[in-house]
Design an enzyme around this catalytic site. Sequence first.
Site, PDB file in Angstrom:
ATOM      1  N   HIS A  63       0.655  -1.150   0.070  1.00 34.11           N
ATOM      2  CA  HIS A  63       0.190  -0.103  -0.158  1.00 34.11           C
ATOM      3  C   HIS A  63       0.657   1.351  -0.103  1.00 34.11           C
ATOM      4  O   HIS A  63       1.892   1.356   0.471  1.00 34.11           O
ATOM      5  CB  HIS A  63      -1.281   0.187   1.087  1.00 34.11           C
ATOM      6  N   GLU A  86      -4.249   4.062   1.347  1.00 33.32           N
ATOM      7  CA  GLU A  86      -4.271   4.191   3.616  1.00 33.32           C
ATOM      8  C   GLU A  86      -4.562   5.201   3.426  1.00 33.32           C
ATOM      9  O   GLU A  86      -3.896   6.114   3.132  1.00 33.32           O
ATOM     10  CB  GLU A  86      -2.568   3.354   3.921  1.00 33.32           C
ATOM     11  N   HIS A  88       3.049  11.340  -6.825  1.00 32.11           N
ATOM     12  CA  HIS A  88       1.166  10.935  -7.132  1.00 32.11           C
ATOM     13  C   HIS A  88       1.716   9.642  -7.256  1.00 32.11           C
ATOM     14  O   HIS A  88       2.346   9.063  -7.011  1.00 32.11           O
ATOM     15  CB  HIS A  88       0.942  11.813  -8.552  1.00 32.11           C
ATOM     16  N   GLU A 142      -2.831  10.467 -10.995  1.00 29.03           N
ATOM     17  CA  GLU A 142      -2.633  10.204 -12.369  1.00 29.03           C
ATOM     18  C   GLU A 142      -3.098   8.959 -13.123  1.00 29.03           C
ATOM     19  O   GLU A 142      -3.661   7.907 -11.879  1.00 29.03           O
ATOM     20  CB  GLU A 142      -0.972  10.059 -12.908  1.00 29.03           C
TER      21      GLU A 142
END
Length: 257
Positions: A7, A57, A75, A120
């Site tokens: 994550h 998360e 990003h 993105e």
Amino acid sequence: MDATVDHTMMRVEDLDASLDWYTTHFDYEEKARMEMDTFTNVYLGPEDVHEEGAVLELTYNHDDRTYEMGDAWGHIAVRVDDVYDAYEELMDAGVEDYRDPDSCGGRYAFVTDPDGHEIEIVQRDHGARWSIDHTMVRVEDADAAIGWYVRTLGFDLVRREEMDDFALYFVKPEGAAEEAMSIELTYNYDGRSYDFGDAWGHFALMVDDLEDAWETLTARHAEDYRDPESCDYVYAFTRTNDGHEVEVLDSWPDAAE
């Protein structure tokens, strides 16, 4: 060291608003939640995320603090089958117009979430819709950064794009599935340095055995930032050569930062 990128963590100022945004616009569902005295962590992802796919998360601290975005983290990128259709869908749903596909050469687009984290939108023929394709971080020395990920984490360099004034290098665990999240290392040629802020937290590696993985990282001279003992043997943290935090865990913890 066998690992899966599990994550990416970002901090949010209004958990309900963030949950509404991601579940409404990306069709994310709640995978897990940890309610602690001072913070809440929620893990989100598509219903059909791949078994090696990463989730998001969201960390919400209960003290009403605000965050600075910085520029050391760039990003996350999410997958769609048609970037124009996906962007139009988001615009029709009221998402703010940030960088449309035409302004990005038709290859990708960008939106921002309620806290300003950049997302993105990339066109892919694999992976669940809106699943995380990569997380971008900026590095000050491309050779040193690639070397750190390859030597310390055992990642492979799987793709590179070199432009006139910057370069992109994508790394991911050796043997990782196509649907697994990669880390995009962005290197600008102008020698700039970066500010971390605190709106972004870390990316996390899932391993089979935390203590064994930590021993391997220590042998490879990874920074001893927060060892397993200091984290009740639930997780641990190191940092890349550029200072990006990397969590190591063998299951989703009962408590996290």
